[in-house]
Write an enzyme that holds these catalytic residues in place. Structure first.
Site, PDB file in Angstrom:
ATOM      1  CD  GLU A  76      -3.024  -0.994   0.086  1.00  0.00           C
ATOM      2  OE1 GLU A  76      -2.882  -0.132  -0.815  1.00  0.00           O
ATOM      3  OE2 GLU A  76      -3.971  -1.800   0.109  1.00  0.00           O
ATOM      4  CG  HIS A  95      -4.289   0.375   5.848  1.00  0.00           C
ATOM      5  ND1 HIS A  95      -5.665   0.395   5.832  1.00  0.00           N
ATOM      6  CD2 HIS A  95      -3.914  -0.736   5.164  1.00  0.00           C
ATOM      7  CE1 HIS A  95      -6.098  -0.655   5.142  1.00  0.00           C
ATOM      8  NE2 HIS A  95      -5.052  -1.350   4.734  1.00  0.00           N
ATOM      9  CG  HIS A  97      -6.882  -5.226   7.176  1.00  0.00           C
ATOM     10  ND1 HIS A  97      -6.364  -6.268   6.440  1.00  0.00           N
ATOM     11  CD2 HIS A  97      -6.638  -4.101   6.443  1.00  0.00           C
ATOM     12  CE1 HIS A  97      -5.829  -5.810   5.317  1.00  0.00           C
ATOM     13  NE2 HIS A  97      -5.972  -4.484   5.299  1.00  0.00           N
ATOM     14  CE1 TYR A 116     -16.731  13.081  23.905  1.00  0.00           C
ATOM     15  CE2 TYR A 116     -18.751  12.227  24.896  1.00  0.00           C
ATOM     16  CZ  TYR A 116     -17.400  12.497  24.985  1.00  0.00           C
ATOM     17  OH  TYR A 116     -16.709  12.202  26.121  1.00  0.00           O
ATOM     18  CG  HIS A 158      -8.758  -2.765   2.129  1.00  0.00           C
ATOM     19  ND1 HIS A 158      -7.966  -2.483   1.041  1.00  0.00           N
ATOM     20  CD2 HIS A 158      -7.898  -3.028   3.139  1.00  0.00           C
ATOM     21  CE1 HIS A 158      -6.693  -2.605   1.374  1.00  0.00           C
ATOM     22  NE2 HIS A 158      -6.634  -2.932   2.650  1.00  0.00           N
ATOM     23  CE1 TYR A 211     -10.967  15.137  28.179  1.00  0.00           C
ATOM     24  CE2 TYR A 211      -9.079  14.264  26.990  1.00  0.00           C
ATOM     25  CZ  TYR A 211     -10.068  14.128  27.939  1.00  0.00           C
ATOM     26  OH  TYR A 211     -10.147  12.956  28.651  1.00  0.00           O
TER      27      TYR A 211
HETATM   28 ZN   LIG Z   1      -5.034  -3.247   3.892  1.00  0.00          ZN
END
Ligand SMILES: [Zn+2]
Length: 220
Positions: A76, A95, A97, A116, A158, A211
């Protein structure tokens, strides 16, 4: 290698391993990217996080091409290169899964403001990017489109992608998105959740900026 470059590689390793510890990634799923001077760092292809070492992190040029003599980058890498190019305001990409969020990605449904905490992503609804084969430029373009100026998006059939000014922020947001998806799914099993309106999410996002402890970046 400079101290800064070594530190950045160690940060990528720590983030990838933290995703595993949080249960957001396992095996060789998912990947991490970090903007650095002269390009970006990404995790290598096919190396489980627990086996990852700083020397295995891959340094890419800004266009995503790799100087020779390095491990094969994550499949990727186009995703990381495209998102960093489109978003000069962020430096880190995660990224995963992760299972709850990926379930909604497989339904091709956005995650609404059922809680929220969605405001952590800077949006009132976490969108879902259109499907394309993993590793393709089409997928990278679809994610850039869906992410827009926000901090997170699902990726159809994905997984999930989050961004931040630091890897700590992007990892924390990946955990928030997973939690939000889990809460949303549970509400759907027992009733019809009440969705917060966009103006309330704007107020929450404003409050998040102040915060936590001063200087700790808790507002992310
Ligand atoms: Zn992936």
């Amino acid at each position: 290698m400079s101290d800064a470059a070594a530190h950045a590689r160690a940060e990528v390793v720590a983030a990838a391993q933290r995703l595993g510890m949080l249960g957001l990634n396992w095996g060789t799923a998912g990947n991490v990217g970090l903007r650095v001077s002269g390009g970006l760092l990404v995790t290598p292809s096919g190396v489980p996080a627990e086996e990852l070492e700083p020397d295995l992190v891959v340094a890419l040029r800004p266009d995503g091409t790799a100087p020779p003599g390095q491990p094969v980058p994550t499949s990727e890498w186009r995703l990381h290169s495209a998102v960093l190019a489109a978003r000069p305001d962020i430096a880190a990409i995660v990224h995963t899964h992760s299972i709850e969020a990926t379930a909604f990605a497989c339904l091709r449904q956005p995650l609404p403001a059922v809680h929220y905490v969605v405001a952590r992503a800077g949006v009132s609804e976490i969108p879902c990017a259109r499907y394309a084969t993993y590793g393709t430029q089409e997928l990278a373009d679809n994610v850039v489109d869906a992410l827009d100026r926000g901090g997170a998006c699902l990726i159809a059939n994905h997984g999930v992608l989050t961004v931040g000014r630091s890897l700590d922020a992007a990892v924390a947001l990946a955990a928030d998105v997973e939690w939000l998806a889990a809460v949303y799914r549970r509400t759907l099993t027992v009733g019809e959740p009440v969705i917060l309106p966009p103006d309330e999410i704007d107020r929450v996002a404003e409050q998040f900026t102040s915060y936590g402890q001063p200087g700790c970046g808790a507002g992310r």
